[in-house]
Design a protein around this motif. Sequence first.
Motif, short mmCIF file in Angstrom:
data_model
loop_
_atom_site.label_atom_id
_atom_site.label_comp_id
_atom_site.label_asym_id
_atom_site.label_seq_id
_atom_site.Cartn_x
_atom_site.Cartn_y
_atom_site.Cartn_z
N SER A 174 0.82 -1.22 0.00
CA SER A 174 0.00 0.00 0.00
C SER A 174 0.85 1.27 0.00
CB SER A 174 -0.94 0.00 1.21
OG SER A 174 -1.78 -1.14 1.17
N THR A 183 -5.86 -10.14 -6.14
CA THR A 183 -5.98 -11.11 -5.05
C THR A 183 -7.43 -11.32 -4.60
OG1 THR A 183 -3.96 -9.99 -4.37
CG2 THR A 183 -4.80 -11.68 -2.89
N ASP A 193 2.07 -4.11 -9.57
CA ASP A 193 1.84 -4.56 -8.18
C ASP A 193 1.68 -6.08 -8.25
OD1 ASP A 193 0.92 -5.38 -5.75
OD2 ASP A 193 -0.87 -4.10 -5.74
N LYS A 198 1.94 -12.54 0.88
CA LYS A 198 1.08 -13.35 0.04
C LYS A 198 1.79 -14.64 -0.36
CE LYS A 198 -1.81 -10.12 0.52
NZ LYS A 198 -2.07 -9.00 -0.35
#
Length: 364
Positions: free
Chosen positions: A77, A152, A176, A200
Amino acid sequence: MEHIFNFSAGPAVLPVEVLQQARDEMLDWHGSGMSVLEMSHRGKEFMSIAAKVEADLRELIGIPGNYKVLFLSGGASSQFAMVPMNLLRGKKSASYVNTGEWSKKAIKEAKRYCIVNIAASSEDANFTCVPPQDTWNIDPDAAYLHYTPNETIGGVEFNWIPDLTHLNAEVPLVADISSTFMSRPLDITRFGLIYAGAQKNFGPAGLTVVIVREDLLGTTLAGTPTMFDYKIHADNDSMYNTPPTYPMYIAGLVLEWLKKKGGLAAMEQINIAKAKLLYDMLDTTDFYHCPVARSDRSRMNVPFTLKDSALDDAFLKQAKSRGLIQLKGHRSVGGMRASIYNAMPLEGVAVLVEFMKEFASNHA
Ligand SMILES: *Cc1c(COP(=O)(O)O)cnc(C)c1O
């Protein structure tokens, strides 16, 4: 403890071998008498860990010397702001492709710093597909083009890399890549910059990796905080301030595990097999439904709904009793989501598929 398969979207499952090694080394790393948690980031022990993480990452991906690898904190972010702050380089606009929730957040943040040209969007299709590149409208004066190779939340993945070579001036490609990083081989030379939050598919929360072509660094927007300047981190080998040392150490163990597994090409084959097993089952029943276009389905995050959402709670409860956990879909889309990152074994997906078939036949 009975065997658990964890389908969390992130922070997510880590290889059990990695966790065991971290446990064994917790109190005394390699005879140093210290836990990695207690080491100075400038001491020779941690410096050797950091150097090996970078070397293994470079080797696994094949990163050329003109790219810098940065180990930062602040999550993916923070990159939503750092990218425009560093890559606008005097230009006024940037192009973004909007394929879902994470694209939208990146776009919203970029709008604080520049004019955002939406080159393409799948919002009209409820973010269930990737807009084909021949429909894109890229601002030729854009400082860069940003996209999200794997959404995602929506479970939409690009199985191709955008080609910007037809544009007159170079528009560097920025991605990203948080939730597909290290799940397949990556031709980094096609990109100006990629970034990924580690939690992740790469390691624990707290670490963000940025890989950036050297010549793009050095021109920041006026007012950019020192900590948001890539060049500061590049010039200081990610040691301008204290980097996320323990997450870097765990990521290093994950990289060693990946090398033992045969690297990214071998991991990709396993990931293809896992995704196929799950999608094939979803497609042969009308009890379950995956909303994503077949060509654009994510290998990492598989969203699906049940024919009757009143059965969702029973599904989650029974799954849990079989050791299949964290299958609840994101609050913004509902339904279910199975995240099947590198560390999820084929066996875990097979157990899930068997359970789903059984649940469907019991509730037909
Ligand atoms: C999780 C995720 C993010 C946000 O990551 P943080 O580390 O929580 O900031 C951004 N982009 C994608 C694609 C993600 O999957």
